[in-house]
Motif scaffolding. Structure first.
Motif, PDB file in Angstrom:
ATOM      1  N   SER A   1       0.818  -1.214   0.000  1.00  0.00           N
ATOM      2  CA  SER A   1       0.000   0.000   0.000  1.00  0.00           C
ATOM      3  C   SER A   1       0.849   1.260   0.000  1.00  0.00           C
ATOM      4  O   SER A   1       0.464   2.286  -0.571  1.00  0.00           O
ATOM      5  CB  SER A   1      -0.932   0.008   1.211  1.00  0.00           C
ATOM      6  OG  SER A   1      -0.180  -0.055   2.416  1.00  0.00           O
ATOM      7  N   ASP A   2       2.032   1.198   0.621  1.00  0.00           N
ATOM      8  CA  ASP A   2       2.850   2.402   0.752  1.00  0.00           C
ATOM      9  C   ASP A   2       4.262   2.256   0.202  1.00  0.00           C
ATOM     10  O   ASP A   2       5.085   3.168   0.337  1.00  0.00           O
ATOM     11  CB  ASP A   2       2.937   2.816   2.226  1.00  0.00           C
ATOM     12  CG  ASP A   2       3.529   1.722   3.102  1.00  0.00           C
ATOM     13  OD1 ASP A   2       3.619   0.572   2.625  1.00  0.00           O
ATOM     14  OD2 ASP A   2       3.907   2.010   4.250  1.00  0.00           O
ATOM     15  N   ARG A   3       4.576   1.113  -0.432  1.00  0.00           N
ATOM     16  CA  ARG A   3       5.934   0.913  -0.928  1.00  0.00           C
ATOM     17  C   ARG A   3       5.958  -0.268  -1.901  1.00  0.00           C
ATOM     18  O   ARG A   3       4.988  -1.016  -2.010  1.00  0.00           O
ATOM     19  CB  ARG A   3       6.912   0.650   0.228  1.00  0.00           C
ATOM     20  CG  ARG A   3       6.657  -0.644   0.977  1.00  0.00           C
ATOM     21  CD  ARG A   3       7.404  -0.689   2.298  1.00  0.00           C
ATOM     22  NE  ARG A   3       7.144  -1.915   3.037  1.00  0.00           N
ATOM     23  CZ  ARG A   3       6.039  -2.165   3.709  1.00  0.00           C
ATOM     24  NH1 ARG A   3       5.054  -1.280   3.724  1.00  0.00           N
ATOM     25  NH2 ARG A   3       5.893  -3.301   4.371  1.00  0.00           N
ATOM     26  N   ILE A   4       7.082  -0.397  -2.577  1.00  0.00           N
ATOM     27  CA  ILE A   4       7.319  -1.517  -3.480  1.00  0.00           C
ATOM     28  C   ILE A   4       8.405  -2.394  -2.886  1.00  0.00           C
ATOM     29  O   ILE A   4       9.416  -1.901  -2.390  1.00  0.00           O
ATOM     30  CB  ILE A   4       7.727  -1.019  -4.887  1.00  0.00           C
ATOM     31  CG1 ILE A   4       6.529  -0.380  -5.585  1.00  0.00           C
ATOM     32  CG2 ILE A   4       8.283  -2.161  -5.722  1.00  0.00           C
ATOM     33  CD1 ILE A   4       6.847   0.203  -6.944  1.00  0.00           C
ATOM     34  N   VAL A   5       8.187  -3.701  -2.926  1.00  0.00           N
ATOM     35  CA  VAL A   5       9.171  -4.666  -2.447  1.00  0.00           C
ATOM     36  C   VAL A   5       9.674  -5.469  -3.648  1.00  0.00           C
ATOM     37  O   VAL A   5       8.877  -5.993  -4.429  1.00  0.00           O
ATOM     38  CB  VAL A   5       8.572  -5.613  -1.391  1.00  0.00           C
ATOM     39  CG1 VAL A   5       9.591  -6.674  -0.982  1.00  0.00           C
ATOM     40  CG2 VAL A   5       8.104  -4.827  -0.165  1.00  0.00           C
ATOM     41  N   LEU A   6      10.997  -5.535  -3.800  1.00  0.00           N
ATOM     42  CA  LEU A   6      11.603  -6.255  -4.907  1.00  0.00           C
ATOM     43  C   LEU A   6      11.997  -7.655  -4.449  1.00  0.00           C
ATOM     44  O   LEU A   6      12.729  -7.814  -3.470  1.00  0.00           O
ATOM     45  CB  LEU A   6      12.845  -5.511  -5.416  1.00  0.00           C
ATOM     46  CG  LEU A   6      12.652  -4.052  -5.837  1.00  0.00           C
ATOM     47  CD1 LEU A   6      13.978  -3.466  -6.316  1.00  0.00           C
ATOM     48  CD2 LEU A   6      11.588  -3.920  -6.918  1.00  0.00           C
ATOM     49  N   LEU A   7      11.509  -8.683  -5.155  1.00  0.00           N
ATOM     50  CA  LEU A   7      11.894 -10.051  -4.848  1.00  0.00           C
ATOM     51  C   LEU A   7      13.171 -10.368  -5.613  1.00  0.00           C
ATOM     52  O   LEU A   7      13.206 -10.317  -6.836  1.00  0.00           O
ATOM     53  CB  LEU A   7      10.787 -11.028  -5.234  1.00  0.00           C
ATOM     54  CG  LEU A   7      10.878 -12.415  -4.606  1.00  0.00           C
ATOM     55  CD1 LEU A   7      10.598 -12.338  -3.103  1.00  0.00           C
ATOM     56  CD2 LEU A   7       9.889 -13.370  -5.257  1.00  0.00           C
ATOM     57  N   LEU A   8      14.233 -10.681  -4.868  1.00  0.00           N
ATOM     58  CA  LEU A   8      15.538 -10.889  -5.483  1.00  0.00           C
ATOM     59  C   LEU A   8      15.710 -12.314  -5.994  1.00  0.00           C
ATOM     60  O   LEU A   8      15.147 -13.266  -5.443  1.00  0.00           O
ATOM     61  CB  LEU A   8      16.650 -10.590  -4.476  1.00  0.00           C
ATOM     62  CG  LEU A   8      16.917  -9.117  -4.156  1.00  0.00           C
ATOM     63  CD1 LEU A   8      18.030  -9.000  -3.118  1.00  0.00           C
ATOM     64  CD2 LEU A   8      17.284  -8.336  -5.405  1.00  0.00           C
TER      65      LEU A   8
END
Length: 324
Positions: free
Chosen positions: A146-153
């Motif tokens: 909702s407030d950020r992007i998470v990158l899956l490595l």
């Protein structure tokens, strides 16, 4: 300290309780450990994480790979430590406080990160493939919070860069006779693998071993859409697809959900389906077996994979799940 904080500890215990449920029934859900480096938030599949510890003393290794800080000791075992900020070329003034201890490709390795925050339960369909905006080889997916992007490595690619033996195992197969090569040349193989580097290596090695007809996809959803269309075509299904090889961890649709849908399809249910993943351990094998996997091979053992494909295609026929 087994985990970074009480919140993470509670989340990990919950994850341990749920992991036996999430993928066992092919629900297309998974859990990630979120961590940060600089101003960027990253994620790693809980299934790859043994534990999270505070930063530990490190012994330097002469002539080690530039990403490796050295070795740290955990319960009497020496484990390599990857400096993830250096690997990702991320500059930050904050001290790296935690080590994420992983088990990937039957290989234990630690990753130094700044902070481990919490665990999230995610649906694979909510994870988008990384956009092609340059060198994205180390990012396999994007999760929009909702407030950020998470990158899956893509930790498999990072480990492969550090350990050339993995690439060697992905490209080395036993020499086959012309008769076997001829048999393989008529088989249509469908591959689902989200890591671009590993997918290219896998497809090239399959071609070199005689499997000339390989259709590859970057996620389970695209592979399933392709197969679902093949299922509408006339004639024996093995003329359209002879075997399916799939990773487990993929955006849009994971390998377990993909397998479940194939086994539930009246036209596709007898097609051999092999899980080829860095996540293959005893727990994951049980889940794959319950869903009807024809076989399960841990990356990067492609020689074992080729042998299993030959056995499944040219040896004994497979049975439907729960068939006596």
């Amino acid at each position: 300290m087994r985990l970074a904080n009480d919140k993470a500890r509670a989340g990990a215990e919950t994850a341990g309780d749920k992991k036996g449920i999430l993928l066992e029934t092919g629900t297309n859900e998974f859990e990630i450990v979120e961590f940060s480096i600089g101003k960027v938030n990253y994620g790693i599949n809980v299934a790859k994480v043994r534990e999270v510890i505070q930063r530990a003393p490190v012994t330097a290794m002469p002539q080690a790979h530039p990403y490796i800080d050295g070795l740290f000791t955990l319960r009497g075992k020496a484990i390599p430590l990857v400096n993830l900020p250096r690997c990702l070329n991320v500059m930050s003034n904050e001290e790296s406080k935690n080590i994420i201890v992983t088990e990937i490709n039957n290989f234990n390795i630690g990753f130094l990160v700044e902070n481990v925050s919490r665990i999230h339960r995610i649906s694979w369909k909510d994870m988008e493939p990384a956009p092609e905006v340059g060198d994205q080889s180390r990012v396999v997916g994007i999760i929009k919070m909702s407030d950020r992007i998470v990158l899956l490595l893509d930790f498999e690619t990072i480990i492969a860069e550090i350990n050339p033996e993995i690439n060697a195992k992905l490209t080395t197969v036993e020499e086959a006779s012309q008769d076997i090569m001829s048999l393989r040349s008529d088989v249509h193989v469908v591959v689902a693998e989200d890591s671009g580097m590993l997918r290219d290596l896998l497809v090239t090695t399959l071609h070199d071993s005689g499997y000339r007809f390989v259709r590859d996809f970057g996620n389970g959803q695209d592979a399933w859409d392709y197969l679902r269309n093949l299922a509408t075509k006339d004639g024996p299904i093995d003329k359209h697809v002879g075997v399916i090889v799939s990773d487990v961890e993929m955006p849009k649709m994971d390998g377990h959900r993909f397998l479940k849908l194939v086994r539930e399809n009246d036209r596709l249910h007898e097609v051999p389906f092999v899980l080829f993943s860095s996540l293959i351990n005893e727990e994951m094998k049980l889940k794959g077996e319950s869903l009807g996997a024809s076989g399960q091979i841990s990356k990067p053992e492609i020689s074992q994979l080729i042998g299993l494909l030959d056995n499944l295609i040219f040896g004994r026929p497979i049975k439907k799940p729960n068939e006596d």
